[in-house]
Write a protein that holds these residues in place. Structure first.
Motif, PDB file in Angstrom:
ATOM      1  N   HIS A  23     -24.663  -2.941   5.519  1.00  0.00           N
ATOM      2  CA  HIS A  23     -24.516  -1.476   5.553  1.00  0.00           C
ATOM      3  C   HIS A  23     -25.888  -0.798   5.635  1.00  0.00           C
ATOM      4  O   HIS A  23     -26.088   0.125   6.432  1.00  0.00           O
ATOM      5  CB  HIS A  23     -23.746  -0.998   4.321  1.00  0.00           C
ATOM      6  CG  HIS A  23     -23.601   0.484   4.242  1.00  0.00           C
ATOM      7  ND1 HIS A  23     -22.719   1.183   5.035  1.00  0.00           N
ATOM      8  CD2 HIS A  23     -24.254   1.401   3.487  1.00  0.00           C
ATOM      9  CE1 HIS A  23     -22.825   2.473   4.754  1.00  0.00           C
ATOM     10  NE2 HIS A  23     -23.750   2.629   3.821  1.00  0.00           N
ATOM     11  N   ARG A  50     -28.666  -2.064   6.765  1.00  0.00           N
ATOM     12  CA  ARG A  50     -29.248  -2.327   8.099  1.00  0.00           C
ATOM     13  C   ARG A  50     -28.682  -1.369   9.144  1.00  0.00           C
ATOM     14  O   ARG A  50     -29.419  -0.863   9.991  1.00  0.00           O
ATOM     15  CB  ARG A  50     -29.004  -3.774   8.502  1.00  0.00           C
ATOM     16  CG  ARG A  50     -29.882  -4.756   7.762  1.00  0.00           C
ATOM     17  CD  ARG A  50     -29.593  -6.184   8.159  1.00  0.00           C
ATOM     18  NE  ARG A  50     -30.493  -7.086   7.468  1.00  0.00           N
ATOM     19  CZ  ARG A  50     -30.180  -8.322   7.098  1.00  0.00           C
ATOM     20  NH1 ARG A  50     -28.987  -8.826   7.401  1.00  0.00           N
ATOM     21  NH2 ARG A  50     -31.052  -9.070   6.454  1.00  0.00           N
ATOM     22  N   ARG A  51     -27.366  -1.131   9.100  1.00  0.00           N
ATOM     23  CA  ARG A  51     -26.748  -0.188  10.040  1.00  0.00           C
ATOM     24  C   ARG A  51     -27.302   1.219   9.831  1.00  0.00           C
ATOM     25  O   ARG A  51     -27.606   1.928  10.798  1.00  0.00           O
ATOM     26  CB  ARG A  51     -25.220  -0.196   9.888  1.00  0.00           C
ATOM     27  CG  ARG A  51     -24.546  -1.412  10.493  1.00  0.00           C
ATOM     28  CD  ARG A  51     -23.032  -1.277  10.575  1.00  0.00           C
ATOM     29  NE  ARG A  51     -22.380  -1.034   9.296  1.00  0.00           N
ATOM     30  CZ  ARG A  51     -22.041  -1.987   8.425  1.00  0.00           C
ATOM     31  NH1 ARG A  51     -22.281  -3.253   8.705  1.00  0.00           N
ATOM     32  NH2 ARG A  51     -21.456  -1.679   7.295  1.00  0.00           N
ATOM     33  N   ARG A  52     -27.443   1.626   8.586  1.00  0.00           N
ATOM     34  CA  ARG A  52     -27.995   2.958   8.298  1.00  0.00           C
ATOM     35  C   ARG A  52     -29.434   3.071   8.790  1.00  0.00           C
ATOM     36  O   ARG A  52     -29.831   4.096   9.341  1.00  0.00           O
ATOM     37  CB  ARG A  52     -27.959   3.259   6.793  1.00  0.00           C
ATOM     38  CG  ARG A  52     -26.616   3.593   6.214  1.00  0.00           C
ATOM     39  CD  ARG A  52     -26.116   4.975   6.636  1.00  0.00           C
ATOM     40  NE  ARG A  52     -27.040   6.062   6.444  1.00  0.00           N
ATOM     41  CZ  ARG A  52     -27.169   6.794   5.350  1.00  0.00           C
ATOM     42  NH1 ARG A  52     -26.410   6.547   4.313  1.00  0.00           N
ATOM     43  NH2 ARG A  52     -28.044   7.773   5.287  1.00  0.00           N
ATOM     44  N   GLU A  79     -30.758   1.473  11.249  1.00  0.00           N
ATOM     45  CA  GLU A  79     -30.695   1.559  12.712  1.00  0.00           C
ATOM     46  C   GLU A  79     -30.310   2.974  13.144  1.00  0.00           C
ATOM     47  O   GLU A  79     -30.925   3.544  14.057  1.00  0.00           O
ATOM     48  CB  GLU A  79     -29.697   0.539  13.249  1.00  0.00           C
ATOM     49  CG  GLU A  79     -29.683   0.462  14.761  1.00  0.00           C
ATOM     50  CD  GLU A  79     -28.749  -0.636  15.255  1.00  0.00           C
ATOM     51  OE1 GLU A  79     -28.007  -0.344  16.213  1.00  0.00           O
ATOM     52  OE2 GLU A  79     -28.765  -1.741  14.696  1.00  0.00           O
ATOM     53  N   GLN A  80     -29.308   3.560  12.499  1.00  0.00           N
ATOM     54  CA  GLN A  80     -28.868   4.925  12.826  1.00  0.00           C
ATOM     55  C   GLN A  80     -29.975   5.949  12.621  1.00  0.00           C
ATOM     56  O   GLN A  80     -30.094   6.912  13.371  1.00  0.00           O
ATOM     57  CB  GLN A  80     -27.659   5.324  11.970  1.00  0.00           C
ATOM     58  CG  GLN A  80     -26.391   4.592  12.300  1.00  0.00           C
ATOM     59  CD  GLN A  80     -25.311   4.836  11.245  1.00  0.00           C
ATOM     60  OE1 GLN A  80     -25.509   5.526  10.259  1.00  0.00           O
ATOM     61  NE2 GLN A  80     -24.146   4.233  11.469  1.00  0.00           N
ATOM     62  N   GLU A  81     -30.780   5.728  11.592  1.00  0.00           N
ATOM     63  CA  GLU A  81     -31.850   6.671  11.250  1.00  0.00           C
ATOM     64  C   GLU A  81     -33.157   6.369  11.966  1.00  0.00           C
ATOM     65  O   GLU A  81     -34.152   7.080  11.789  1.00  0.00           O
ATOM     66  CB  GLU A  81     -32.086   6.659   9.733  1.00  0.00           C
ATOM     67  CG  GLU A  81     -30.883   7.039   8.890  1.00  0.00           C
ATOM     68  CD  GLU A  81     -30.534   8.510   8.973  1.00  0.00           C
ATOM     69  OE1 GLU A  81     -31.445   9.330   9.204  1.00  0.00           O
ATOM     70  OE2 GLU A  81     -29.348   8.843   8.821  1.00  0.00           O
ATOM     71  N   GLY A  82     -33.177   5.284  12.735  1.00  0.00           N
ATOM     72  CA  GLY A  82     -34.394   4.913  13.448  1.00  0.00           C
ATOM     73  C   GLY A  82     -35.475   4.366  12.531  1.00  0.00           C
ATOM     74  O   GLY A  82     -36.665   4.474  12.830  1.00  0.00           O
TER      75      GLY A  82
END
Length: 164
Positions: free
Chosen positions: A13, A15-17, A19-22
């Motif tokens: 989770h 890691r996904r966040r 990625e979403q936030e750059g």
């Protein structure tokens, strides 16, 4: 930035966040007592309630590891529950000192927790640390009427220490 958690789903989770936030970060699944980073790797380590999930022996092991990975002069922010928290009295005490099966309040269903005393905190940081900030924060929610939940005391420690 780096992070560690024992839960694969929590790390996924995060890691996904990221990625979403750059954002970039070294996020790993692992144990606090066996940190996967070399000595003197970090200037700051933050614990927002994670160590409270393990018994005192495990907490001391983790604090020793945190000391190892901090650079000299680095800081550790520790935030854990206090023994004055209402939930400390509303569960079953385990032999290792943690409380489980909490029956009421904001910590129902979170698993076994250790509620630290002032003495615990000072013992935890008695060797190789300088205490810079030491706060015991207590707040009470008040029942507005007999029909609402009873008052609840939330109590936590906010401690900043520096590696000597």
């Amino acid at each position: 930035m780096a992070g560690i958690d024992g839960s694969v789903s929590a790390v996924d989770h995060a890691r996904r966040r990221f990625e979403q936030e750059g954002l970039k970060g070294d996020l790993r699944v692992g144990l606090f007592g066996q940190l996967p980073w070399p000595d003197d790797s970090f200037d700051l380590v933050v614990d927002r309630g994670s160590l409270t999930c393990v018994a005192p022996a495990g907490q001391q092991e983790a604090v020793t590891e945190i000391h190892r990975v901090l650079r000299p002069g680095g800081y550790f922010f520790h935030n854990g529950y206090s023994s004055r928290h209402l939930s400390a009295q509303l569960g079953t005490k385990l032999p290792d000192g943690r409380t489980t099966d909490i029956t009421s309040g904001s910590l129902v269903g979170v698993g076994a927790l250790y509620f630290s005393t002032r003495e615990d905190i000072f013992a935890r940081f008695s060797h190789g640390w300088e205490i810079g900030s030491f706060e015991h924060v207590v707040s009470e929610s008040v029942a507005l009427s007999a029909d609402t939940s009873p008052a609840c005391t939330h109590a936590e420690w906010r401690v900043v220490v520096r590696k000597l």
